[in-house]
Write a protein that holds these residues in place. Structure first.
Motif, mmCIF file in Angstrom:
data_model
loop_
_atom_site.group_PDB
_atom_site.id
_atom_site.type_symbol
_atom_site.label_atom_id
_atom_site.label_comp_id
_atom_site.label_asym_id
_atom_site.label_seq_id
_atom_site.Cartn_x
_atom_site.Cartn_y
_atom_site.Cartn_z
ATOM 1 N N VAL A 77 0.843 -1.202 0.000
ATOM 2 C CA VAL A 77 0.000 0.000 0.000
ATOM 3 C C VAL A 77 0.880 1.255 0.000
ATOM 4 O O VAL A 77 0.616 2.218 -0.721
ATOM 5 C CB VAL A 77 -0.963 -0.006 1.205
ATOM 6 C CG1 VAL A 77 -1.646 1.339 1.375
ATOM 7 C CG2 VAL A 77 -1.985 -1.112 1.046
ATOM 8 N N ARG A 80 2.376 1.822 -3.420
ATOM 9 C CA ARG A 80 1.342 2.259 -4.354
ATOM 10 C C ARG A 80 1.051 3.747 -4.138
ATOM 11 O O ARG A 80 0.886 4.502 -5.079
ATOM 12 C CB ARG A 80 0.079 1.429 -4.170
ATOM 13 C CG ARG A 80 -0.943 1.715 -5.256
ATOM 14 C CD ARG A 80 -2.051 0.732 -5.227
ATOM 15 N NE ARG A 80 -1.560 -0.560 -5.683
ATOM 16 C CZ ARG A 80 -2.189 -1.703 -5.459
ATOM 17 N NH1 ARG A 80 -3.315 -1.719 -4.796
ATOM 18 N NH2 ARG A 80 -1.697 -2.832 -5.904
ATOM 19 N N ALA A 81 0.993 4.160 -2.872
ATOM 20 C CA ALA A 81 0.759 5.573 -2.563
ATOM 21 C C ALA A 81 1.923 6.444 -3.030
ATOM 22 O O ALA A 81 1.745 7.639 -3.272
ATOM 23 C CB ALA A 81 0.521 5.753 -1.072
ATOM 24 N N SER A 84 1.785 8.826 -6.119
ATOM 25 C CA SER A 84 1.102 10.119 -6.085
ATOM 26 C C SER A 84 2.119 11.238 -6.262
ATOM 27 O O SER A 84 3.262 11.121 -5.830
ATOM 28 C CB SER A 84 0.388 10.310 -4.751
ATOM 29 O OG SER A 84 -0.544 9.289 -4.540
ATOM 30 N N HIS A 101 -3.256 11.211 -7.727
ATOM 31 C CA HIS A 101 -3.285 10.323 -6.573
ATOM 32 C C HIS A 101 -3.537 8.915 -7.074
ATOM 33 O O HIS A 101 -4.301 8.721 -8.020
ATOM 34 C CB HIS A 101 -4.386 10.761 -5.595
ATOM 35 C CG HIS A 101 -4.265 10.119 -4.262
ATOM 36 N ND1 HIS A 101 -4.868 8.925 -3.973
ATOM 37 C CD2 HIS A 101 -3.604 10.493 -3.142
ATOM 38 C CE1 HIS A 101 -4.590 8.581 -2.726
ATOM 39 N NE2 HIS A 101 -3.822 9.520 -2.195
ATOM 40 N N TRP A 102 -2.938 7.946 -6.459
ATOM 41 C CA TRP A 102 -3.000 6.565 -6.946
ATOM 42 C C TRP A 102 -4.395 5.962 -6.896
ATOM 43 O O TRP A 102 -4.687 5.024 -7.624
ATOM 44 C CB TRP A 102 -2.015 5.687 -6.199
ATOM 45 C CG TRP A 102 -2.334 5.467 -4.757
ATOM 46 C CD1 TRP A 102 -2.072 6.309 -3.722
ATOM 47 C CD2 TRP A 102 -2.985 4.339 -4.184
ATOM 48 N NE1 TRP A 102 -2.507 5.787 -2.542
ATOM 49 C CE2 TRP A 102 -3.072 4.565 -2.790
ATOM 50 C CE3 TRP A 102 -3.502 3.154 -4.696
ATOM 51 C CZ2 TRP A 102 -3.649 3.655 -1.923
ATOM 52 C CZ3 TRP A 102 -4.082 2.255 -3.823
ATOM 53 C CH2 TRP A 102 -4.143 2.510 -2.452
ATOM 54 N N LYS A 103 -5.298 6.481 -6.057
ATOM 55 C CA LYS A 103 -6.633 5.877 -5.992
ATOM 56 C C LYS A 103 -7.759 6.881 -6.242
ATOM 57 O O LYS A 103 -8.892 6.621 -5.890
ATOM 58 C CB LYS A 103 -6.844 5.180 -4.654
ATOM 59 C CG LYS A 103 -6.843 6.076 -3.444
ATOM 60 C CD LYS A 103 -7.122 5.276 -2.184
ATOM 61 C CE LYS A 103 -7.166 6.196 -0.988
ATOM 62 N NZ LYS A 103 -7.459 5.492 0.229
#
Length: 175
Positions: A77, A80-81, A84, A101-103
């Motif tokens: 996680v 993945r962040a 950004s 931003h990744w999500k």
């Protein structure tokens, strides 16, 4: 990284770039360090599981792998962040803030540089962004930066705005 000299923007041909910075959140552990850390954690967990099995506590052994799994998921996680970023770009025509931003979907704000105000807290506690504001619209940038990095970023952007405003600067829009 902020650019020090204005340069041509190849996409629009005539537009000059006065400032272009891409801001990434800091990550202190790289991929190599992650592999070493996980290797040490796995080795320690295997040793503890081996001792537990040797003493007859074999039902506890599978739980030694559970913390390895949780640690691996947390780093997944985190990495993945790390994708950004925020991009601040000042051209002859405008100042654009792009937040990726990744999500979440990409967000973009556009300001006319003539009235743009850059403000930040010099004492700077972590988490307080550099604020860009104009005509009732504002956006915070670089909340994840250290206080020193935020101050340097704000000074660089202020310098670029001063360079943009020096004659012959583009005319101020009516209104």
């Amino acid at each position: 990284m902020p650019s020090d000299e204005p340069k041509s923007d190849s996409a629009s041909g005539a537009s000059r770039v006065f400032f272009d910075a891409i801001l990434h959140p800091h990550r202190s552990l790289g991929r190599g360090g992650f592999k070493v850390l996980m290797g040490v954690v796995v080795a320690l967990n295997l040793a503890v599981a081996g001792v537990l099995v040797a003493y007859g506590a074999w039902p506890v052994a599978p739980f030694c792998g559970l913390d390895v799994l949780v640690l691996w998921l947390a780093f997944r996680v985190n990495y993945r962040a790390a994708r950004s970023y925020e991009r601040v770009r000042l051209t002859t025509a405008d100042l654009t803030v792009q937040r990726v931003h990744w999500k979440a979907p990409e967000r973009r704000w556009t300001f006319h540089p003539y009235w743009l105000r850059v403000s930040h807290d010099e004492a700077g506690e972590p988490g307080h962004p550099v604020t860009l504001s104009s005509h009732g619209q504002s956006v915070g940038v670089g909340a994840f930066l250290s206080p020193e990095e935020r101050s340097a970023f704000a000074r660089s952007l202020d310098d670029a705005l001063r360079a943009w405003r020096r004659p012959p600067c583009p005319p101020a829009p009516a209104g």
